[in-house]
Design an enzyme around this catalytic site. Sequence first.
Site, PDB file in Angstrom:
ATOM      1  CB  SER A   1       9.659  -9.166 -38.824  1.00  0.00           C
ATOM      2  OG  SER A   1       9.792  -7.846 -39.600  1.00  0.00           O
ATOM      3  CE  LYS A   2       8.549 -15.050 -43.709  1.00  0.00           C
ATOM      4  NZ  LYS A   2       7.251 -15.879 -43.434  1.00  0.00           N
ATOM      5  NE  ARG A   3       9.243  -4.100 -40.358  1.00  0.00           N
ATOM      6  CZ  ARG A   3       9.683  -3.000 -39.987  1.00  0.00           C
ATOM      7  NH1 ARG A   3      10.070  -1.903 -40.625  1.00  0.00           N
ATOM      8  NH2 ARG A   3       9.807  -2.771 -38.587  1.00  0.00           N
TER       9      ARG A   3
END
Length: 489
Positions: free
Chosen positions: A259-261
Site C-alpha cells: 500500500s501507499k505507506r
Amino acid sequence: MQNQVVRTRFAPSPTGFMHVGNLRTALYEYLIAKSMGGQFVLRIEDTDQERLVEGAVDIIYNTLRKVGLQHDEGPDIGGEYGPYVQSLRKDLYKPYAEQLVEQGKAYYCFCTKERLDALHESKDGEESFGGYDRHCRDLPKEEVERLLAAGTPYVIRQKMPVEGSTTFHDVVYGDITIENRELEDQVLLKSDGYPTYNFANVVDDHLMHITHVVRGCEYLTSTPKYNLLYEAFGWALPTYVHLPLIMGKNEDGSVSKLSKRHGATGFEDLVKEGYLPEAITNYIALLGWCPKENRELFTLAELAEHFSIDGISKSPAVFDYDKLTWFNAEYIRNMPQAEFIAAAQPYFQQVFGDKQVNLEVLATILQPRVTKLTEIPGIIGFFQDLPDYDKEFFINKKSKTNLENSVTMLEAAIAELEQVEDWQLDVIHERLIALAQQLEVKNGTLLWPVRIAAAGMLVTPGGAMEILAILGKDEAVRRLKIGLEKLHH
Ligand code: GLU
C-alpha cells in the site's frame, strides 16, 4: 464451437490509477497469450457508474502503451466481439439475468436500500448467508408479478445452493472447495439496469471467447459463484490463473499487503520517481513468476518467449524498492545513449534550462552512476551553480598537488584553454595532456586542480575534461579563474 486460440483479457475498472498489482495482472495476461501464440484483449469494466473517474481510461491506455502491452482487441481498435466497454454492452446482460430467473437460478429482489443498510448493521445476514438474508428469495410468483407491474425498483440476485460445496481447479492454487452456504445471493443486475462486475465478467468472458481468466487471488473466493453461473448457462469453464498477493516490507521487518505507506504503488508515480517503464515491467514480471533459467533481466519480447504458467507461484511476492532500483540502474546503464538522453531530457532541463550543453558527454558521465532519473538534477547541479568550496580541496597527495603548484597549474590551464576554439572533449583532452607534458608534470597534477576549480567538489561525476566540455568554454575559464583567486587569498 469453443475457440481454441488462447485468449486472455485485461479488464480494468477505470478507477483513476494503475496499481502495480493491476499492471502485473495485465502483464501476465499479455505474456500468457503471447507465449502461446494467442490474443490479448482489453475490456473496460465501467458498470459501477458511481466509481467512475474522469480521465481514468486514458491512464489505462497510456500505461499499456508505455510498457508495450499492445492489445489485439479493445475499445480503441475494435475487434470481433465488441463493444469492449461494458457500459456500451449494458442492454445485453438483462436477458441473461432473466434467463436465470426462469431457470430458478436467480430471483427478483425488491429490498429497499434502508432495509439492506439496517441488515448490514445488524450483521444478521452476514452470519447466516454471507451477506444478504435472502428475504426475497421465496416470494410467491404473484407477489413478484404484482411488484414488477407496479414498477417497484428491483435487482436480480443469484440463487446459491443451500447445501453442498463447489470445487474448482486453479492452475496456480490447485483444487479449491468452498461450502455453498458461505456464498451470498449476490446481485447480478442492479436497479439502474447495469450488471454487477460479478455478472458482467462471466457473460463477457464467455461471449469474448476468453480461454484463460487471469486475476488476483482476492477473486478466488468468488470463483465458485462464477462457476455456478457458467454451469447454469451450460457454458465451458475458462482456465483459472489466480495470482499471488503483492506485499510490501514494513519498517519492523514484517510484510503486509502493498500500500501507499510502503512507497509509490501506481505505475505513473513510479515513473515520476525516476523508474523506467522497461525496468518496472521487468521487475514486476518477477513478482510471482520464476523463470526456468537463473536470470533476471528480460525485455518484454524475451518475457513473452520465456513465460510459462507453471512458473507462477502462489506464495506472496514482496515488492522490494531496492531491487527495483537495481533493475532500473541496469536498464539505465544498458540504454543506447540517445535513448538515455531522451529519457533524461526533463531532468537536464531542470538544471540547464534552454542552455546548450554537450549532452553526449553528459550522458557518458551519468549513465554508469545514475540509479534513478530523478537523481540527475542533484548530481549535475554543480554545472549550474558552482558550489562554494574550500581551497584545501586543491591539496592531493596522490596527484602531488599543493596550494603552490595548483596556482601554476591553473594559470597554465587557463592560458591554454583560452586558445581552444573548437570546444570539444577530444580537443580539450589533447590540449591538456600536451600541456602536462610540456610542464613536465604527471597528468594528475594538472588535472586535479582543474577539476576542483571546474566543479567545486572533491568527488565528481566524470573527470576534469568531461566537466570542462559540458561547462562550455566561457564558464569553464571563469571557474578556473575563480579557483585561482581562491588560491591567492
Ligand atoms: N474489473 C476488475 C478489476 O479491475 C477485473 C477483475 C478481473 O480481472 O476479472 O479488478
